[in-house]
Design an enzyme around this catalytic site. Structure first.
Site, PDB file in Angstrom:
ATOM      1  N   ASP A   1      -1.614  -0.381  -2.460  1.00  0.00           N
ATOM      2  CA  ASP A   1      -0.723  -1.944  -1.938  1.00  0.00           C
ATOM      3  C   ASP A   1       0.489  -2.106  -2.660  1.00  0.00           C
ATOM      4  O   ASP A   1       1.110  -3.286  -2.450  1.00  0.00           O
ATOM      5  CB  ASP A   1      -1.492  -3.150  -2.265  1.00  0.00           C
ATOM      6  CG  ASP A   1      -1.878  -3.205  -3.779  1.00  0.00           C
ATOM      7  OD1 ASP A   1      -1.746  -2.156  -4.690  1.00  0.00           O
ATOM      8  OD2 ASP A   1      -2.518  -4.127  -4.345  1.00  0.00           O
ATOM      9  N   GLU A   2       1.248  -0.940  -3.013  1.00  0.00           N
ATOM     10  CA  GLU A   2       2.569  -1.284  -3.711  1.00  0.00           C
ATOM     11  C   GLU A   2       3.336  -0.018  -3.888  1.00  0.00           C
ATOM     12  O   GLU A   2       2.864   1.141  -3.505  1.00  0.00           O
ATOM     13  CB  GLU A   2       2.382  -1.670  -4.993  1.00  0.00           C
ATOM     14  CG  GLU A   2       1.797  -0.824  -6.049  1.00  0.00           C
ATOM     15  CD  GLU A   2       1.928  -1.480  -7.685  1.00  0.00           C
ATOM     16  OE1 GLU A   2       2.879  -1.810  -7.882  1.00  0.00           O
ATOM     17  OE2 GLU A   2       0.752  -1.305  -8.160  1.00  0.00           O
TER      18      GLU A   2
END
EC number: 2.7.7.7
Length: 415
Positions: free
Chosen positions: A101-102
């Site tokens: 998610d990053e």
């Protein structure tokens, strides 16, 4: 260092919980946690009550009686995480994904197409919200470390740009806990000598930091406190290590918990090393206690290893050493194993049968070869019949299953 802030750090906010609220709109605005026995992720509404990832489910319910637990939709996490990274790819080819998610992105080469870095970050946020329905926070700075801190300051669902000339003013008022590599244990040790902010750390003599944290960590944090971070984005990273961890909730620090958990972790790590034909020399364990403080310990071996039981035994020795040094700690909440200093070799160098005490832990010894052969047999059975077809009896009977295998695989997937 670049003269303009062109490095973005994009981080989907409370990702797993946000996905659940997206899939079920009735959960929006409510405190939710992904997991059950252990909280895997918590929404911002739950965090307001003190609920955090890695926390036992029972404690989370005590803090927030109205907390709603959801099981997890792992295929959707992967799909939406990939889609968010694809948005970054549409603006620049220089993207370094660091988790589901990053990611970092360097937009220096595309400002003539899409405008200034602030404009690009704004466009990315709008697209992720419009196309995926998810909130995302972005930090923009000249260095990776500062961009990551800026994205944390921007949360939830915000944008922070740190312009050159304002960097140290921005950085030095922030708490040290925002720095890369400062967990609860390091934060506590820094607080013991009066360091609460990054500015206080920056003004501390490097010798004091080295004595407190060791030469590697002390020098690294001292440099980061002055925004000295020469790292470039790695767009095609080759794994330098392999690791796995298990959140245990609150378990007694005894052999019946530790041994099967370490064997389970070693199985997950070693099987990945064998699949890539990349054994490693350095074994590191991490032990997290009930108060969420953590201790790491490592050893570098003469020969690289990728045998499951060998890795589990070495990790067991390290964990026992940690517990011996912390006799008051009777409860553990997490165990982790990683192997680094990986080598490009599938072959084992044979050892002479000298009758050494550690012979069974030497990869090239007769016993070491037998262990490796047994592991390869297990690998072949799993390749044909699936991961659940065969395993270690201790793991099957005793290892805690508080965290779903789907979540573990998602977290450990090579991105």
């Amino acid at each position: 260092m670049e003269t303009t802030a062109t490095i973005l750090h994009a981080d989907l906010d409370a990702f797993y919980a946000s996905v659940e609220q997206l899939l079920d709109p009735s959960l929006r605005g409510k405190p939710i946690a992904v997991g059950g026995g252990v909280v895997l992720a918590a929404s911002y509404e739950a965090r307001a009550f003190g609920v955090r990832g890695g926390m036992p489910g029972r404690k989370a319910r005590e803090l927030c009686p109205q907390l709603i637990f959801v099981g997890g939709n792992f295929s959707h996490y992967q799909r939406l995480g990939d889609a968010a990274i694809k948005v970054l790819d549409d603006f620049t080819p220089v993207v370094e994904r660091i988790s589901i998610d990053e990611a970092f992105a360097d937009v220096a080469g595309c400002t003539h197409l899409f405008g200034q870095p602030r404009d690009i970050a704004t466009a990315i946020r709008h697209r992720v919200r419009a196309e995926l329905g998810l909130p995302i926070s972005i930090g923009v700075a000249r260095t990776k470390h500062l961009a990551k801190i800026a994205s944390q300051v921007a949360k939830p669902d915000g944008l922070v740009v740190v312009d050159p000339g304002t960097e140290l003013d921005f950085l030095h008022d922030l708490p040290v806990s925002l720095m890369w590599g400062v967990g609860p244990a390091t934060k506590s040790r820094l607080a013991e000598i009066g360091i609460q902010t990054i500015g206080e750390l920056a003004r501390t003599h490097s010798g004091a930091l080295t004595r407190l944290l060791g030469p590697a960590a002390g020098e690294k944090l001292a440099a980061l406190a002055w925004n000295r971070d020469p790292r470039k984005l790695e767009t095609r990273r080759r794994a330098h290590s392999a690791g796995a961890q298990s959140a245990l909730g609150q378990k007694p620090a005894v052999a019946r918990v530790i041994v099967p958990t370490l064997l389970h972790l070693a199985d997950r790590v070693a099987s990945r090393l064998r699949a890539k034909a990349r054994p490693g020399r350095t074994v590191t364990v991490r032990v997290r206690f009930a108060d969420l403080s953590a201790v790491t310990r490592s050893i570098t071996l003469d020969q690289p290893i990728s045998a499951t039981t060998m890795l589990a035994e070495i990790a067991g020795d390290l964990v026992r050493g940690v517990l011996a040094d912390h006799p008051r700690e009777k409860t553990i909440s997490l165990l982790a194993i990683s192997v680094s200093h990986l080598e490009e070799s599938a072959e084992l160098q044979l050892d002479l049968p000298l009758g050494l005490a550690d012979e069974k832990r030497r990869p090239g010894s007769k016993k070491g070869l037998a262990r490796f052969g047994a592991d390869r047999a297990i690998d072949k059975i799993r390749e044909r019949f699936g991961k659940q077809a065969v395993g270690y009896g201790t793991v099957a009977l005793e290892a805690a299953r508080s965290v779903p295998d789907e979540f573990r695989e998602l977290a450990e997937k090579e991105l």
